[in-house]
Structure formats: structure tokens, C-alpha cells
Write a protein that holds these residues in place. Structure first.
Motif, PDB file in Angstrom:
ATOM      1  N   ILE A   1      56.372  24.903  32.058  1.00 55.06           N
ATOM      2  CA  ILE A   1      55.209  25.506  32.707  1.00 55.06           C
ATOM      3  C   ILE A   1      54.187  24.418  33.001  1.00 55.06           C
ATOM      4  N   ALA A   2      53.788  24.308  34.254  1.00 57.86           N
ATOM      5  CA  ALA A   2      52.795  23.314  34.668  1.00 57.86           C
ATOM      6  C   ALA A   2      51.410  23.943  34.635  1.00 57.86           C
ATOM      7  N   GLN A   3      50.525  23.363  33.833  1.00 54.83           N
ATOM      8  CA  GLN A   3      49.160  23.890  33.773  1.00 54.83           C
ATOM      9  C   GLN A   3      48.329  23.252  34.879  1.00 54.83           C
TER      10      GLN A   3
ATOM     11  N   ILE B   1      47.354  28.773  35.113  1.00 53.23           N
ATOM     12  CA  ILE B   1      46.023  28.437  35.600  1.00 53.23           C
ATOM     13  C   ILE B   1      45.048  28.278  34.439  1.00 53.23           C
ATOM     14  N   GLY B   2      44.513  27.069  34.309  1.00 54.38           N
ATOM     15  CA  GLY B   2      43.485  26.803  33.310  1.00 54.38           C
ATOM     16  C   GLY B   2      42.117  27.020  33.942  1.00 54.38           C
ATOM     17  N   ARG B   3      41.665  28.249  33.914  1.00 50.18           N
ATOM     18  CA  ARG B   3      40.461  28.619  34.677  1.00 50.18           C
ATOM     19  C   ARG B   3      39.191  27.968  34.126  1.00 50.18           C
ATOM     20  N   ALA B   4      39.108  27.813  32.808  1.00 53.80           N
ATOM     21  CA  ALA B   4      37.928  27.177  32.235  1.00 53.80           C
ATOM     22  C   ALA B   4      37.815  25.729  32.696  1.00 53.80           C
ATOM     23  N   ASP B   5      38.925  25.008  32.656  1.00 55.64           N
ATOM     24  CA  ASP B   5      38.899  23.614  33.104  1.00 55.64           C
ATOM     25  C   ASP B   5      38.629  23.515  34.598  1.00 55.64           C
ATOM     26  N   LEU B   6      39.143  24.470  35.368  1.00 52.98           N
ATOM     27  CA  LEU B   6      38.843  24.470  36.803  1.00 52.98           C
ATOM     28  C   LEU B   6      37.353  24.681  37.040  1.00 52.98           C
ATOM     29  N   THR B   7      36.749  25.526  36.216  1.00 52.57           N
ATOM     30  CA  THR B   7      35.309  25.755  36.331  1.00 52.57           C
ATOM     31  C   THR B   7      34.547  24.452  36.137  1.00 52.57           C
ATOM     32  N   VAL B   8      34.933  23.705  35.104  1.00 51.97           N
ATOM     33  CA  VAL B   8      34.297  22.415  34.834  1.00 51.97           C
ATOM     34  C   VAL B   8      34.604  21.419  35.949  1.00 51.97           C
ATOM     35  N   ALA B   9      35.847  21.397  36.400  1.00 49.68           N
ATOM     36  CA  ALA B   9      36.263  20.434  37.421  1.00 49.68           C
ATOM     37  C   ALA B   9      35.512  20.625  38.735  1.00 49.68           C
ATOM     38  N   TYR B  10      35.225  21.876  39.069  1.00 51.26           N
ATOM     39  CA  TYR B  10      34.503  22.159  40.312  1.00 51.26           C
ATOM     40  C   TYR B  10      32.986  22.118  40.129  1.00 51.26           C
TER      41      TYR B  10
ATOM     42  N   GLY C   1      50.823  32.305  35.918  1.00 53.74           N
ATOM     43  CA  GLY C   1      50.213  32.870  34.730  1.00 53.74           C
ATOM     44  C   GLY C   1      48.821  32.323  34.549  1.00 53.74           C
ATOM     45  N   MET C   2      48.112  32.863  33.575  1.00 52.79           N
ATOM     46  CA  MET C   2      46.728  32.433  33.389  1.00 52.79           C
ATOM     47  C   MET C   2      46.168  32.902  32.063  1.00 52.79           C
TER      48      MET C   2
ATOM     49  N   GLY D   1      50.060  39.337  41.777  1.00 50.84           N
ATOM     50  CA  GLY D   1      51.322  38.640  41.593  1.00 50.84           C
ATOM     51  C   GLY D   1      51.484  37.839  40.323  1.00 50.84           C
ATOM     52  N   ALA D   2      50.436  37.696  39.519  1.00 49.97           N
ATOM     53  CA  ALA D   2      50.586  36.968  38.256  1.00 49.97           C
ATOM     54  C   ALA D   2      51.350  37.826  37.253  1.00 49.97           C
TER      55      ALA D   2
END
Length: 249
Positions: free
Chosen positions: A143-145, A169-178, A207-208, A223-224
Motif C-alpha cells: 500500500i502506497a501512502q 491517503i494521509g489526509r493530515a500530512d496533506l493538510t500540512v503539505a498544502y 483507502g484513508m 469509491g474508497a
């Protein structure tokens, strides 16, 4: 060879939780639940090689599928998790199709790939034999995060990498990244939607992690199918809070 892997790849709904406490007893207790699998978080929790080994042993003793999120996506961390007998790995910070392809190689035996040892738990401590063990190893879950801006920009190519079973999907890290204020910021939601769409287009499971379980139906409809929610820490805190409320009225 791996019923859990077959279910995940088929897009069945997978309900899982993080294990943050490096204790085989915690894993043993959670293995008694109806959750589809447990994910040992060796990236953000203090798992060392010995505690990871014992926790995987505890899960396997109850035939509970267990995944490991290693500290990095380096070959040595992948090797350790799989040799200990994990059903698969959730690989952090996969940023490009090239990194995804390298991670897949590290999970499988072959030139430049996973180092072979017939004495590991995964190999049945020499009882499986090389042929049987190498065949079984083909079924590990990879699984690729996705948690970086670069990954979102290259997501269509990452999703098409042969051997990647799911995008997580690492949503918390995406929040920080953006540089967003919350995971509900439109730029973050748009990134999540793009990842899910790329997974569907490539025939990959997505997945997420979600902070709110009430959001699961929304993303199921889009679709997840793999959801890793909560953790052993959450269960302890919520249980204690509920008990305190019951006592104090």
C-alpha cells in the motif's frame, strides 16, 4: 494463498485501526474484535524490531491480518516487517512512480529486491522451503501512502505502477503539505478526490484515515474501500471518558 489480500484487492470494505502501543497484549485483545485487520504504526509509535516481532506474533496467533507502517519505505524496514510475518506494508511518503516501483521491488524476491532468508517467521523457520515461501511472498499487500504534494501531482502514474495494491491517503500530512488550516480545506478535499479518482481509473483500491467516522459513507460512495480509523489510544481515552461520564452523570 492470502484471503485478506484477495478481499482487499477485490475492493471489499476493510475496517481497520492503528495500533500505537508496542504491546503484544494490546494486539492480542484487538485480535479478538471483528476488525478486518490491524495496522502497527512503526512510523509514529515507538516500535523497535523486537516489539514489532512480538506484536505480529500476537496477531498471527489469532489469525488476524496485520499490516505494518514502517518508519520509512527503505528496503531494510520493509524486509523486517515482512520477515516477521506481516501480511503487508503501508509505505509512508511515496512521492513518485519511481519510488512506488522501488518499494514494490523491495517487497518481492528478485534482482535488487527483498533479501532472502529461509529462517524467518514468514518462511516458517525453514519448514516452508524456498519454493513455497517465495510463492507465498508474491501475495504480500503493498500500500502506497500518499501524503505529499509531489505525490498528488504524480498520482496517475503512481496508481498505474504494477504491484501497488492500494493508495492510502494521509489526509493530515496533506493538510500540512498544502499549508491548509484543516483537513476540510477545499485544497485538501480536492487532493483527496483526485487520488480516489486516479485509483479508480487505474483499478486500484483507495483507502484513508478519517478523523470523523461519519465521513466514511461519503468516501465509500466515491469509491474508497479501505478505512483505518482510530487507534488503541483512542479506544482507551474514549472508554475512560465514557466511564467518567457514567459515574458523574
Amino acid at each position: 494463498m492470502n484471503p485478506f489480500a484477495d478481499r482487499l484487492r477485490a475492493g471489499d470494505i476493510i475496517a481497520a485501526t492503528w495500533v500505537k502501543t508496542p504491546s503484544p497484549i494490546i494486539v492480542e485483545v484487538l485480535s479478538l474484535t471483528s476488525l478486518d485487520c490491524l495496522v502497527l504504526d512503526a512510523e509514529h509509535a515507538p516500535f523497535d524490531r523486537a516489539s514489532l516481532d512480538l506484536c505480529i506474533l500476537a496477531a498471527r496467533s489469532y489469525a488476524k491480518p496485520v499490516l505494518v507502517r514502517p518508519p520509512t519505505s527503505g528496503h531494510e524496514h520493509i524486509l523486517n516487517a515482512l520477515d516477521c510475518g506481516a501480511d503487508g506494508v503501508v509505505l509512508p511518503h511515496i512521492r513518485s512512480a519511481q519510488e512506488a516501483a522501488e518499494a514494490v521491488k523491495a517487497c518481492h524476491y528478485g534482482p535488487g529486491g527483498r533479501g532472502y532468508a529461509g529462517s524467518s517467521r514468514a518462511a516458517g523457520y525453514t519448514t516452508k522451503g524456498m519454493t513455497k515461501h517465495r510463492e507465498a511472498a508474491k501475495h504480500v499487500v503493498i500500500i502506497a501512502q500518499i501524503e505529499d504534494v509531489e505525490a498528488v501531482e504524480d498520482i496517475e502514474a503512481i496508481a498505474r505502477v504494477d504491484g501497488i495494491d492500494a493508495l492510502f491517503i494521509g489526509r493530515a500530512d496533506l493538510t500540512v503539505a498544502y499549508g491548509a488550516a484543516t483537513p476540510d480545506d477545499p485544497i485538501v478535499v480536492a487532493a483527496v478526490e483526485k487520488i480516489v479518482a486516479a485509483g479508480q481509473a487505474a483499478g486500484r483500491v483507495t483507502g484513508m484515515f478519517l478523523a470523523r467516522s461519519c465521513d466514511v459513507p461519503l468516501w465509500r460512495d466515491r469509491g474508497a474501500s479501505l478505512f483505518v480509523l482510530g487507534s488503541d489510544h483512542d479506544f482507551i481515552l474514549q472508554g475512560a471518558a465514557a466511564l467518567d461520564k457514567a459515574i458523574r452523570g
